[in-house]
Structures are given as structure tokens and as C-alpha cells.
Scaffold this motif. Structure first.
Motif, mmCIF file in Angstrom:
data_model
loop_
_atom_site.group_PDB
_atom_site.id
_atom_site.type_symbol
_atom_site.label_atom_id
_atom_site.label_comp_id
_atom_site.label_asym_id
_atom_site.label_seq_id
_atom_site.Cartn_x
_atom_site.Cartn_y
_atom_site.Cartn_z
ATOM 1 N N UNK A 181 0.835 -1.199 0.000
ATOM 2 C CA UNK A 181 0.000 0.000 0.000
ATOM 3 C C UNK A 181 0.872 1.252 0.000
ATOM 4 N N UNK A 182 0.344 2.326 -0.538
ATOM 5 C CA UNK A 182 1.059 3.606 -0.535
ATOM 6 C C UNK A 182 1.412 3.967 0.915
ATOM 7 N N UNK A 183 2.655 4.314 1.115
ATOM 8 C CA UNK A 183 3.127 4.650 2.460
ATOM 9 C C UNK A 183 3.772 3.502 3.201
ATOM 10 N N UNK A 184 3.620 2.270 2.678
ATOM 11 C CA UNK A 184 4.238 1.106 3.330
ATOM 12 C C UNK A 184 5.754 1.134 3.189
ATOM 13 N N UNK A 185 6.428 0.531 4.161
ATOM 14 C CA UNK A 185 7.878 0.378 4.087
ATOM 15 C C UNK A 185 8.218 -0.819 3.202
ATOM 16 N N UNK A 186 9.085 -0.609 2.240
ATOM 17 C CA UNK A 186 9.577 -1.674 1.359
ATOM 18 C C UNK A 186 11.100 -1.506 1.247
ATOM 19 N N UNK A 187 11.742 -2.427 0.570
ATOM 20 C CA UNK A 187 13.194 -2.347 0.412
ATOM 21 C C UNK A 187 13.553 -2.473 -1.062
ATOM 22 N N UNK A 188 14.384 -1.562 -1.510
ATOM 23 C CA UNK A 188 14.880 -1.596 -2.883
ATOM 24 C C UNK A 188 16.226 -2.310 -2.873
#
Length: 382
Positions: free
Chosen positions: A293-300
């Protein structure tokens, strides 16, 4: 429609993508404990006939325990193991159609090469004439026919490894189990032997299962790799898929070098996602639909060889970072640049050394720009 493979494929062979294919080896909800320690935790796995399969992981992840259960040296606390449709419960090791090749080779020092290869056949009571033919066939297969009369101490490490391989294959098992088989070899010989084993497995049409902690070994030889952690399988895929499309930070970090940036998902439009990495102070656009979801923490996650490094500022500040060269590792074929970004975070870039002479080589403390393409990295949600 068949799934398009990622990266190079060694052969047109992918039974795991066929829902009708029957597994040759199957672990069904297998658990193995040693006291309070859970070595294998409710694990299920399917391996197919003629597959070269690798169990890859660090010490204590459960990979060797899985192999020993298949060989009959350990008994599961729960679950079932099948080989070619047969439930192996209660079948003793000497009656299982598998053979194991150990890292130590375990050759008999007082016996010649041919006697070592013949040992298991004699134990089975095979006629003498047939033993001679089989031993000759195996030594020819591993290119040691001229060394038949020698003792193990008269051979190099690579030759002893091939004797152990010939002995393991002499009984023509349905499955060959390889427990860290190349660990005792030096780097150059190990690399050569990896390709020899791959070619031999393909020529014989046998099923090979290798246990290793060496990711390069698994990537070179296996059709598929199961990455293990704490008694569970984290991801099963082909070598290229494991490397290019890891399903978690653990796999991305375990296989090869990786740059990981913690980000916030800022936008999604079809197959394009936008991220912001606050610590690195950059915006990232990636050709990937992210399940978050928009605003979620993810990792590139991006591999160092996919990062460009230059003195020239790129046209766009998206997918770009400015930094300072902090350290350089010159490895001959490549140079690895460790670049400090904001807050002393480090991004690594690998550059191939295509020529001996460079007009202006990058050096320590140089200010540089790092950039990458939109399809160069992958977004991870766990």
C-alpha cells in the motif's frame, strides 16, 4: 503458456513447471529434532528425475539433515519421504537406491584405485567379470583409466575426488547425494570440477542432490536451488531467478552482493512503482508492480554490477545518488567501489576493467554519481 525462463538455461528441462509431472523425490511435512533443537521444520519439497538440485544455506540450516534422512542415516520425527513413489519409512540405508559422496572422500588408503571403485560391487556379490567391466566403465567415465593401479596417496586432490565419484556411481544408484563434495579442492580445481560434474550428470541422466554452503557452487551446477534458513526453505527457483528475483531480504543478502535501501512506496501506476529512500535522500522509479500500500515500508535491492558510477551528473535525479568514493577493491577483472552517501550509508558499484589504461581512474575521496535503470533492481516487501 510456458513460463519464460530468466537468465541462461543449460537445457530444455523444467518438469517443476508441469503440474502433471510426478516428483522423483518428495519430502512431505518432514520435521526432525535433536532434543530441543528443530533441525528441519515441517518441510515439504519436490525434486524431479534427472534434476541437479542444490540445498543451499549456512551452517545449522538443516540441509545436511535433509540429505541424511533421504539416505537413511537419520529418521524423521514427523512426515514422510518418498523416492520414485516408494515410502522410505523403515527402509535401511543399505537397501535404499541412493549413494552418498562425502567431502572427505573416505577412500581406502591400502587399496588401489580400481579396488576402491570395486569395493561396493564386491560387497553386493556381483560376479567378478561384471565387476571388472563396471570398474573399467566408471574409470573411463571420470578419465582415470590410466591410474587404476595407483594408491590414493599417489593421486592429486582432484583425482581422489574423481575416484570417490566413480565409486559412488559404480552401483548405479537412482540418486547421487553430494555432501559438500568440492570443499577440499583449491579454487581453480573446484571451478573446473563444477563443470565436469554438471556435464557428467547430464550425460548419465541421473538425479543429483548436492548440499553446499557455497553459493557459487550451487549457482554453477544446479538446475534449481532451495535456499534454507532455520530448518525451512525460504525460496526454491533456478539460479538466475534466485539471483535476479529474490523473494526476501534474506535471500537477496545471502546470494551474492546486494545494495539494500529502506524506502516508502509513494505511487503505483500499472507496472511502474515509485519509491522514496529517506536515508539515502533519493527517489526511485522501478518497472515492477509492488504488492504493498502507498506509504508502506519496502526495500529496494540492486546488485553492484547494475549500478553505474561516473563523474558526470545524470540528466535525471530519479534513480541517481551523489556520493564520495570511500574504498576501492581491485580484483583484476573488476573493481568494486564503496561509495559513501548521506549519513555515511554505503552503496557498492562494480565496474568491469575492460582495458589496462584509463584516462582518469576514479580514486579515493572523488565525488561521483551513481545511477541505474528502472529495471535494474527489485522491490522486496519482507
Amino acid at each position: 503458456m510456458a513460463k519464460k525462463p530468466i537468465g541462461p538455461v543449460r537445457r530444455d528441462f523444467a518438469p517443476w513447471d508441469d503440474p502433471q509431472a510426478r516428483p522423483y523425490i518428495e519430502f512431505r511435512n518432514v520435521t526432525k529434532t535433536f532434543g530441543d533443537f528443530i533441525a528441519v521444520d515441517d518441510l515439504s519439497l519436490k525434486i524431479y528425475e534427472r534434476e541437479f538440485f542444490a540445498l543451499l544455506g549456512g551452517s545449522g540450516c538443516g540441509k545436511t539433515t535433509m540429505m541424511r534422512m533421504l539416505a537413511g542415516f537419520e529418521t524423521p520425527n514427523a512426515g514422510e519421504i518418498f523416492l520414485d513413489g516408494q515410502n522410505l519409512a523403515g527402509v535401511p540405508p543399505y537397501k535404499r537406491p541412493v549413494n552418498m559422496m562425502f567431502q572427505s572422500y573416505a577412500l581406502f588408503p591400502h587399496m588401489s584405485v580400481e579396488a576402491n571403485v570395486a569395493f561396493g560391487l564386491k560387497q553386493e556379490g556381483m560376479p567378478k567379470a561384471e565387476i571388472g567391466e563396471r570398474v573399467e566403465e566408471m574409470l573411463k567415465l571420470v578419465k582415470l583409466q590410466d591410474f587404476a593401479r595407483r594408491k590414493p596417496h599417489q593421486l592429486s586432490g582432484g583425482q581422489r575426488q574423481r575416484v570417490a565419484l566413480a565409486r559412488s556411481l559404480a552401483k548405479k544408484p537412482k540418486v547421487l547425494l553430494l555432501d559438500e563434495p568440492l570443499g577440499a579442492l583449491d579454487r581453480k580445481l573446484r571451478e573446473e570440477t563444477q563443470f565436469e560434474l554438471t556435464d557428467l550428470q547430464y550425460e548419465l541422466g541421473m538425479t543429483f542432490l548436492i548440499v553446499t554452503h557455497d553459493q557459487e557452487e550451487a549457482m554453477t551446477m544446479a538446475d534449481r536451488i532451495a535456499v534454507m534458513d532455520k530448518g525451512r526453505i525460504v525460496q526454491i527457483a533456478t539460479p538466475a531467478e534466485i539471483y535476479e528475483l529474490p523473494n526476501s531480504r534474506f535471500v537477496a543478502d545471502f546470494i551474492g552482493d546486494i545494495n539494500l535501501m529502506e524506502c516508502k512506496l509513494t505511487a503505483r501506476e500499472g507496472d511502474v512503482s515509485s519509491l522514496h529512500a529517506p536515508v539515502f535522500g533519493c527517489d526511485i522509479k522501478i518497472s515492477q508492480a509492488v504488492d504493498a500500500n502507498i506509504g508502506d515500508t519496502v526495500w529496494f535491492a540492486i546488485r553492484p554490477e547494475k549500478v553505474r558510477i561516473s563523474f558526470e551528473e545524470p540528466e535525471s535525479r530519479v534513480n541517481a545518488l551523489k556520493g564520495e568514493v570511500w574504498d576501492i577493491a581491485y580484483l583484476g577483472d573488476v573493481s568494486i567501489y564503496h561509495t559513501h552517501i548521506a549519513n555515511e550509508e554505503t552503496v557498492r558499484a562494480t565496474v568491469a576493467n575492460r582495458s589496462r589504461v584509463v584516462e582518469r581512474p576514479m580514486s579515493w575521496d572523488d565525488e561521483v554519481w551513481l545511477s541505474w535503470d528502472a529495471d535494474a533492481g527489485v522491490v522486496l516487501t519482507r
